[in-house]
Write a protein that holds these residues in place. Structure first.
Motif, short mmCIF file in Angstrom:
data_model
loop_
_atom_site.label_atom_id
_atom_site.label_comp_id
_atom_site.label_asym_id
_atom_site.label_seq_id
_atom_site.Cartn_x
_atom_site.Cartn_y
_atom_site.Cartn_z
N THR A 239 0.82 -1.22 0.00
CA THR A 239 0.00 0.00 0.00
C THR A 239 0.85 1.27 0.00
N GLU A 240 2.16 1.13 0.12
CA GLU A 240 3.06 2.28 0.10
C GLU A 240 4.14 2.06 -0.96
N ARG A 241 4.64 3.12 -1.51
CA ARG A 241 5.68 3.03 -2.53
C ARG A 241 6.93 2.35 -1.98
N PHE A 242 7.68 1.67 -2.88
CA PHE A 242 8.84 0.92 -2.42
C PHE A 242 9.75 0.60 -3.60
N GLY A 243 10.96 0.20 -3.31
CA GLY A 243 11.82 -0.41 -4.31
C GLY A 243 12.72 0.51 -5.09
N VAL A 244 13.12 0.03 -6.27
CA VAL A 244 14.23 0.62 -7.02
C VAL A 244 13.96 2.05 -7.49
N ASP A 245 12.72 2.41 -7.74
CA ASP A 245 12.41 3.75 -8.24
C ASP A 245 11.72 4.62 -7.20
N LEU A 246 11.94 4.29 -5.94
CA LEU A 246 11.25 5.00 -4.87
C LEU A 246 11.49 6.50 -4.91
N GLU A 247 12.66 6.92 -5.33
CA GLU A 247 13.00 8.34 -5.33
C GLU A 247 12.44 9.10 -6.54
N ASP A 248 11.89 8.37 -7.51
CA ASP A 248 11.29 9.01 -8.70
C ASP A 248 9.87 9.46 -8.33
N LYS A 249 9.69 10.72 -8.07
CA LYS A 249 8.41 11.24 -7.60
C LYS A 249 7.32 11.23 -8.67
N ASN A 250 7.71 10.98 -9.92
CA ASN A 250 6.72 10.93 -11.00
C ASN A 250 5.99 9.59 -11.04
N ARG A 251 6.53 8.60 -10.35
CA ARG A 251 5.96 7.26 -10.39
C ARG A 251 4.99 7.04 -9.23
N ASN A 351 -10.02 10.25 -16.97
CA ASN A 351 -9.87 10.96 -15.70
C ASN A 351 -10.03 10.04 -14.49
N THR A 352 -9.88 8.73 -14.69
CA THR A 352 -10.05 7.81 -13.58
C THR A 352 -8.98 8.04 -12.52
N GLN A 353 -9.36 7.81 -11.27
CA GLN A 353 -8.40 7.91 -10.19
C GLN A 353 -7.67 6.59 -9.95
N ASP A 354 -8.07 5.55 -10.69
CA ASP A 354 -7.45 4.23 -10.57
C ASP A 354 -6.01 4.31 -11.06
N LEU A 355 -5.06 4.05 -10.17
CA LEU A 355 -3.64 4.16 -10.51
C LEU A 355 -3.23 3.18 -11.60
N ARG A 356 -4.00 2.11 -11.78
CA ARG A 356 -3.65 1.12 -12.80
C ARG A 356 -3.92 1.63 -14.21
N ARG A 357 -4.65 2.79 -14.30
CA ARG A 357 -4.88 3.42 -15.61
C ARG A 357 -4.42 4.88 -15.58
N ALA A 358 -3.54 5.18 -14.62
CA ALA A 358 -3.02 6.55 -14.53
C ALA A 358 -2.24 6.90 -15.78
N ASP A 359 -2.30 8.16 -16.16
CA ASP A 359 -1.64 8.61 -17.39
C ASP A 359 -0.14 8.31 -17.37
N ILE A 360 0.48 8.42 -16.20
CA ILE A 360 1.92 8.18 -16.11
C ILE A 360 2.25 6.72 -16.35
N ASN A 361 1.27 5.84 -16.18
CA ASN A 361 1.51 4.41 -16.31
C ASN A 361 1.21 3.86 -17.70
N TRP A 362 0.52 4.62 -18.52
CA TRP A 362 0.09 4.13 -19.84
C TRP A 362 0.71 4.97 -20.96
N GLN A 363 0.87 4.33 -22.10
CA GLN A 363 1.19 5.03 -23.34
C GLN A 363 -0.08 5.04 -24.18
N ASP A 364 -0.72 6.21 -24.24
CA ASP A 364 -1.96 6.31 -25.01
C ASP A 364 -1.68 6.73 -26.44
N ILE A 365 -2.69 6.59 -27.28
CA ILE A 365 -2.51 6.83 -28.71
C ILE A 365 -1.99 8.23 -29.00
#
Length: 584
Positions: A239-251, A351-365
């Motif tokens: 439920t909390e951020r962790f791991g190799v990219d923890l310092e990348d605030k964009n993730r 505009n979903t708040q679901d992080l699994r479809r967050a703009d930062i996580n997807w490459q859209d058309i």
């Protein structure tokens, strides 16, 4: 040490350790590496367990691997190079492992039966030591039979090591096999340890697979019981951020959860079972790679992606190439996965708040940019209106879940297809969804919604109400959470059999090949077949009987003293006999 298959039924039989030439016919002293000399102590048996764990990699690694095939025939993806399933026959499968999966898996099962058959050939220090080895072998055999019966239905069950030619295999009932692997997994869950090394099988992994088997057998109370043991055990959703990219605030958290380098670190309390695949391992141990970017990514870099002048607007190079990879659309993602399942609670995918479809996580058309410096539109968003053929947009331009697919190559000089990395086989989020499904089948919708919401709230998605829980919603949630991870086709088949056995919603076992949930869901949510997309001379087409894949014909015809049944709808099914209902 090398095991050479003696192919009576391709991949079903093994004669042991022999040479590839005719010299093996000549009498010779036993090799140091013969089974009689290898399986003489605990270390010998453990060496074969390591081979079994390596076999699990085959599901997720290499080009058009088994899990990608599962998604390519589902509601979430299409196999662009074999869209017409009438071209899938017992003799032919174009590019995809619809036939080879059968023979490969029996090769994996051969390894398990060696341990199971020889387990009493030595003196063990304790029952615990012996039974832990046996339990893991039984787990692997159960894992592969679970996959076989939810891919091909009724299949032969091989219960022991085969050391000579055998021509009299018969098909066993899927339900008989389910009972057998259920019993084996109950044993495994008793004897496997809770804490194991990386890639080894734990008590949690045994209970997770047992939960699936209980569900498949419509034993919903037991499924709830075993899932609860895992949920209350040494695991917890991240439920909390962790791991190799923890310092990348964009993730965000979902990015962290899907970084292969995070799968097996101590902070990740969600992992139940992974396979281990590291680039730094010896070349004969590591795989060809996960191929995530190639198999699921679109062909954005190809010449068909034209600019406003009708010239190629893309090049297979640069930062986009390294990030998106050389996609080949072997699993062409559906609009249902790209967009529709994310529209909920008044929010759209945009505009979903679901992080699994967050703009930062997807490459859209709209985020694909022309990257050919020679193009007049260099740096501008790709415009599909410029493409020469409307069908070119099918596999050359679609949205992808970058946070799941992005696995960079450790060797930057090779083609970016998705490099080596550990990968989830089981994790706790699925356990919650399995228990939710068991509650659903029992009509305990409040409890089902509670479990689904554990997964949704972790992803910052809007919770659902009990009245919204349906089997379709559960599979949508599995898609949101487990893309490129679960065996999608197998899980849809499992639900299809549950509905048919219970005679719900017009389904029954008597007409499974004519009407089943798998087919109806694919036709509802995968518009490729409704739109009759045509590529490589294939017009998209599927029938209900294609829910089960065909048994390879060479397996059936080589079995001259027995009968292996063919699935209804394919050539040869007219020769079927009643499947066996007992396992000797």
């Amino acid at each position: 040490m090398k095991y050479i298959a003696n192919i009576l039924v391709v991949g079903l039989l093994t004669l042991g350790i022999i040479s590839c030439s005719e010299e093996w016919l000549e009498p010779k002293p036993k090799s140091f590496f013969s089974p009689e000399n290898v399986y003489v102590d605990k270390a010998g048996f453990e060496s074969l367990l390591i081979t079994m764990r390596k076999d699990l990699k085959r599901e997720h690694t290499g080009n058009i691997h088994f899990i990608s095939a599962e998604f390519a025939v589902s509601d979430l993806g299409s196999p662009w190079s074999q869209l017409d399933f009438y071209n899938l026959t017992p003799n032919t499968s174009r590019y995809y492992p619809f036939l080879s999966f059968f023979t490969d898996v029996y090769g994996f099962i051969k390894n398990t039966n060696v341990v199971i058959s020889r387990i009493d050939n030595i003196e063990w220090e304790s029952d615990q030591e012996k039974n832990a080895i046996l339990a893991e072998a039984l787990w692997h055999r159960a894992y592969w039979y679970y996959r076989l019966i939810h891919t091909y239905g009724d299949v032969p069950f091989i219960n022991e090591e085969i050391s000579g030619a055998k021509l009299d295999f018969y098909t066993h009932s899927r339900w008989t096999i389910l009972d057998k692997i259920q019993s084996d997994l109950e044993f495994a869950a008793t004897w496997l340890p809770e804490e194991v090394g990386l890639g080894a099988i734990s008590k949690g992994a045994a209970n997770h697979l047992l939960t699936k088997v209980y569900l498949a057998n419509s034993n919903f109370d037991k499924a709830i019981e075993t899932a609860t043991k895992i949920i209350e055990g040494p695991y917890a959703l991240m439920t909390e951020r962790f791991g190799v990219d923890l310092e990348d605030k964009n993730r965000n958290l979902m990015w962290d959860l899907h970084r292969p380098k995070n799968f097996n670190i101590a902070q990740n309390t969600e992992t139940i079972l992974t396979f281990i695949d590291r680039y730094e391992a010896p070349s004969d141990v590591r795989s060809r790679g996960l191929y995530t970017m190639r198999l699921y990514g679109c062909q954005w870099m190809q010449a068909q992606v034209l600019d406003s002048e009708g010239s190629p607007g893309m090049k297979a190079s640069g930062a986009a190439y390294d990030s998106l990879g050389r996609g080949n659309a072997n699993v062409r993602l559906t609009a249902h996965y790209q967009y529709h399942i994310w529209n909920y609670g008044g929010q759209s995918w945009k505009n979903t708040q679901d992080l699994r479809r967050a703009d930062i996580n997807w490459q859209d058309i709209h985020e694909y940019k022309y990257n050919n410096p020679s193009s007049v539109d260099y740096g501008k968003p790709v415009n599909p209106a410029y493409f020469a053929n409307p069908v070119d947009t099918f596999k050359h331009l679609y949205a992808v879940p970058h946070y799941i697919l992005y696995v960079p190559m450790d060797d930057p000089s090779v083609t970016p297809v998705g490099g080596n990395g550990d990968w989830y086989i089981f994790r706790l989020a699925e356990t919650y969804l399995l228990r939710a499904e068991a509650y659903f089948w029992k009509d305990q919708l409040t409890l089902a919604a509670n479990d689904i919401n554990q997964v949704r709230q972790r992803a910052n998605a809007i919770p659902i109400s009990p009245g919204e829980v349906t089997i379709d919603f559960i599979f949508d949630e599995r898609a949101r959470e487990l893309f490129a991870e679960e065996p999608r086709h197998s899980e849809l088949l499992r639900a299809s059999y549950i509905l048919a056995k219970s005679n719900k919603e017009g389904y029954s076992l008597d007409n499974f090949s004519e009407k089943n949930y798998y087919y109806d869901r694919v036709m509802t949510y995968n518009k490729t077949y409704e739109q009759k997309i045509e590529l490589l001379g294939n017009t998209a087409n599927m029938a209900p009987f294609h829910a089960l894949w065909p048994i390879p014909s060479n397996v059936i015809t080589a079995n001259t003293l027995g009968i292996i049944n063919q699935n209804t709808g394919y050539d040869g099914a007219e020769n079927n006999v009643a499947p066996l209902e007992t396992i000797e």
